[in-house]
Design a protein around this motif. Structure first.
Motif, PDB file in Angstrom:
ATOM      1  N   SER A   1       0.839  -1.189   0.000  1.00  0.00           N
ATOM      2  CA  SER A   1       0.000   0.000   0.000  1.00  0.00           C
ATOM      3  C   SER A   1       0.880   1.248   0.000  1.00  0.00           C
ATOM      4  O   SER A   1       2.101   1.162   0.099  1.00  0.00           O
ATOM      5  N   LEU A   2       0.213   2.401  -0.102  1.00  0.00           N
ATOM      6  CA  LEU A   2       0.955   3.661  -0.123  1.00  0.00           C
ATOM      7  C   LEU A   2       1.750   3.842   1.167  1.00  0.00           C
ATOM      8  O   LEU A   2       2.905   4.248   1.159  1.00  0.00           O
ATOM      9  N   VAL A   3       1.100   3.514   2.303  1.00  0.00           N
ATOM     10  CA  VAL A   3       1.769   3.656   3.603  1.00  0.00           C
ATOM     11  C   VAL A   3       2.993   2.748   3.655  1.00  0.00           C
ATOM     12  O   VAL A   3       4.086   3.171   4.037  1.00  0.00           O
ATOM     13  N   ALA A   4       2.806   1.495   3.242  1.00  0.00           N
ATOM     14  CA  ALA A   4       3.913   0.540   3.282  1.00  0.00           C
ATOM     15  C   ALA A   4       5.054   1.024   2.402  1.00  0.00           C
ATOM     16  O   ALA A   4       6.223   0.914   2.763  1.00  0.00           O
ATOM     17  N   ARG A   5       4.681   1.607   1.253  1.00  0.00           N
ATOM     18  CA  ARG A   5       5.729   2.043   0.345  1.00  0.00           C
ATOM     19  C   ARG A   5       6.469   3.257   0.874  1.00  0.00           C
ATOM     20  O   ARG A   5       7.665   3.384   0.678  1.00  0.00           O
ATOM     21  N   SER A   6       5.750   4.168   1.537  1.00  0.00           N
ATOM     22  CA  SER A   6       6.473   5.322   2.076  1.00  0.00           C
ATOM     23  C   SER A   6       7.345   4.879   3.239  1.00  0.00           C
ATOM     24  O   SER A   6       8.414   5.418   3.449  1.00  0.00           O
ATOM     25  N   LYS A   7       6.882   3.882   3.981  1.00  0.00           N
ATOM     26  CA  LYS A   7       7.711   3.353   5.068  1.00  0.00           C
ATOM     27  C   LYS A   7       8.977   2.726   4.505  1.00  0.00           C
ATOM     28  O   LYS A   7      10.041   2.817   5.099  1.00  0.00           O
TER      29      LYS A   7
END
Ligand SMILES: Nc1ncnc2c1ncn2[C@@H]1O[C@H](COP(=O)(O)OP(=O)(O)OP(=O)(O)O)[C@@H](O)[C@H]1O
Ligand SMILES: [Mg+2]
Lengths: 287, 269
Positions: free
Chosen positions: B191-197
């Motif tokens: 997800s977007l969150v996982a990718r920014s992390k």
């Protein structure tokens, strides 16, 4: 049983642009399980490029890499699994540290593998022990460590993934002489204890000669020789032609042979040389 | 990441490469103003001819220019479309709330070509001028501003350093990304969150090494007694040559041509 089977590997940087440059050219070899392999070659001969292909970080321009008989690029989606099986420690790996404690940083790889927390903790302690990092250092920030300690932490981070094949790209560069020897013997013991395959890229002929079973010699993007350390380092002339040399002790023994002392060629360690020379002196009755 | 050609220097030899960088900057500004002062097709065509001449003279592969156009093609299309539908006057074609008029069509064509010319002119400048020459020239051109206590030399020095380190940082990013991927970092899925992390393991080492570099650079500059611009002399003196005067003459001719076209040839809108 062959573990790694590489055929006609080619890698070209900036393919199709004016800066096109072939860094690895038709390289083929087979590595068996549990071997300790050394890779030597002059600067820019393509060693780092070759090892980055072995764990799927770079995709070969052509040629195949088979791990346990399976082409690693057969399922590009699962290339991450290959990276856990073939662990690569980069040249100057200390710049990849990022967590707030050393322990967390070592745990980064195992966490990505999806292991449970107990197993991760186990692995962190075991791998820290393998590279000789003291326990109290594990709770420090990686940025507060000395250069050598950072290097150990980074290597531990890869060992913690427990790869079948461990590749180290010049792990000892920039360490003090004692530190080099300790790190090298720790890697050697890791190899002995686990029975893992280890591939060591190094500029130090002494290091390679003392630990490696077989040695690859890279020259201008090609694999020039691949043989046992003894056979490779008995070919001093050819090595010198491509900008390498033999370990100091080997060349001393070679010179003695040339001067008429009947010793055997391809001596790799000081201990072996001492043994050979005392035996010779005893036979001559001079000792 | 290395495919961005906009703003890159392309080292080779051509008349444009050898021109005085100050002159190149001034002519760029002149040509940009000119592009927006081209009010009819004749003057637009004249500017277009100048662009083509500049592109050909620069000796840089046309492919490079096309690549830099590719980056802004979306902007060109959107602004052209907006202009197409917002023209005044008699509609020649109408559908729902969209109406197309001749004025709209002209506007769209003009806007489209103006943006393209703008990009081509500025690409020609950056392709043919090394970042060092560029900032050097900017510093000299802005020299009069020191009267207002603007630290021109410091600004120029900051620009030089920033430009110098862009490729270095890109290279470093590649390296760090490879090292984290080797430890199983997953940057392509999730997800977007996982990718920014997933960016943290890359950004932290990148920042750390940038600070280290900045510190080392500062020490190295101090070791060479760098204290800012006052009293510094230059190794490379810029002097206008014959080719520079020819360039000035040509620029003036083009400007005159555009002005004359605007005044004497029929206005089309
Ligand atoms: N990212 C890159 N882009 C373009 N060319 C590259 C890149 N990385 C390496 N090369 C080129 O490929 C060749 C092989 O590089 P490589 O890093 O594999 O050498 P090496 O044997 O590891 O050298 P060293 O002993 O100095 O580490 C070199 O000529 C280098 O200039
Ligand atoms: Mg290397």
């Amino acid at each position: 049983m062959s573990l790694l089977n590489v055929r006609d590997l080619v890698y070209t940087y900036s393919l199709g642009s004016p800066l096109e440059h072939t860094a690895v050219d038709s390289v083929s070899f087979t590595i068996k399980k549990g071997e300790f392999i050394g890779i030597i070659g002059h600067t820019g001969s393509g060693k780092s490029t070759l090892v980055q292909m072995l764990n799927g970080l770079l995709k070969p321009t052509s040629g195949t890499i088979e791990l346990d008989g399976v082409n690693i690029w057969a399922k590009p989606k699962e290339i991450r699994r290959i990276r856990f099986q073939v662990g690569l420690v980069f040249q100057y790996p200390e710049y990849q540290l990022f967590e707030d404690t050393v322990a967390k940083d070592i745990a980064f790889g195992p966490t990505n593998m999806g292991l449970d927390s107990e197993e991760i903790e186990n692995r962190v302690y075991r791998s820290a022990e393998f590279v000789g990092l003291k326990r109290e250092l594990l709770e420090k920030s990686p940025f507060d460590l000395s250069g050598g300690e950072k290097r150990r932490a980074a290597i531990a981070g890869v060992i913690a993934m427990d790869p079948d094949i461990l590749i180290l790209d010049e792990p000892c560069a920039g360490l003090d002489p004692v530190g080099r020897d300790i790190l090298l013997s720790q890697i050697y013991h890791y190899h002995r204890e686990r029975g893992n395959t280890v591939i060591l890229v190094s500029h130090s002929m002494e290091d390679v000669a003392s630990v490696c079973d077989r040695v690859m010699v890279m020259n201008r993007a090609r694999l020039e020789m691949f043989d046992t350390s003894q056979n490779i380092f008995s070919r001093g002339e050819e090595l010198r032609e491509i900008g390498l040399r033999v370990p100091q002790i080997t060349s001393i023994v070679d010179n003695l042979i040339e001067a008429g002392v009947p010793l055997s060629k391809g001596v790799l360690t000081v201990d072996k040389a001492v043994l050979d020379i005392t035996e010779y002196l005893k036979k001559e009755g001079r000792l | 990441m290395r495919d961005i050609t906009l703003g890159q220097y392309f080292p080779c030899d051509s008349v444009l490469h050898r021109l005085d960088p100050r002159l190149k900057i001034v002519s760029l500004i002149a040509f940009i103003v000119l592009t927006f002062c081209a009010f009819n097709f004749y003057s637009l065509a004249l500017v277009g001819a100048t662009v083509i001449a500049v592109v050909l003279l620069s000796n840089v592969p046309v492919k490079m220019y096309l690549k830099s156009l590719k980056v802004i093609i979306i902007i060109v299309i959107i602004t052209s479309l907006l202009n197409l539908f917002y023209g005044q006057g008699e509609p020649i074609f109408q559908w729902w709330i969209f109406k197309v008029t001749w004025a709209g069509i002209y506007n769209a064509i003009f806007v489209c070509f103006r943006i393209i010319f703008l990009i081509l002119f500025s690409s020609a400048l950056t392709f043919t001028t090394s970042p060092n020459d560029l900032t050097d020239a900017l510093e000299r051109l802005m020299k009069p501003l020191t009267v207002f206590h603007i630290k021109v030399h410091e600004i120029a020095m900051m620009m030089t350093i920033a430009l110098r380190f862009v490729p270095t940082l890109l290279e470093e990013t590649d390296k760090i990304m490879a090292a984290q991927k080797a430890r199983g970092a997953d940057m392509e899925s999730g997800s977007l969150v996982a990718r920014s992390k997933a960016l943290i393991p890359i950004l932290v080492p990148l920042f750390v090494s940038s600070f280290r570099r900045a510190y080392e650079l500062a020490v190295a500059m101090e070791c060479r007694c760098y204290q800012g611009g006052d009293g510094r002399t230059r190794m490379k003196q810029l002097k206008l040559m014959k080719r520079d005067y020819i360039c000035i003459a040509i620029c003036l001719l083009v400007i005159a041509g555009v002005v004359l076209c605007n005044i004497f040839l029929p206005q089309i809108r």
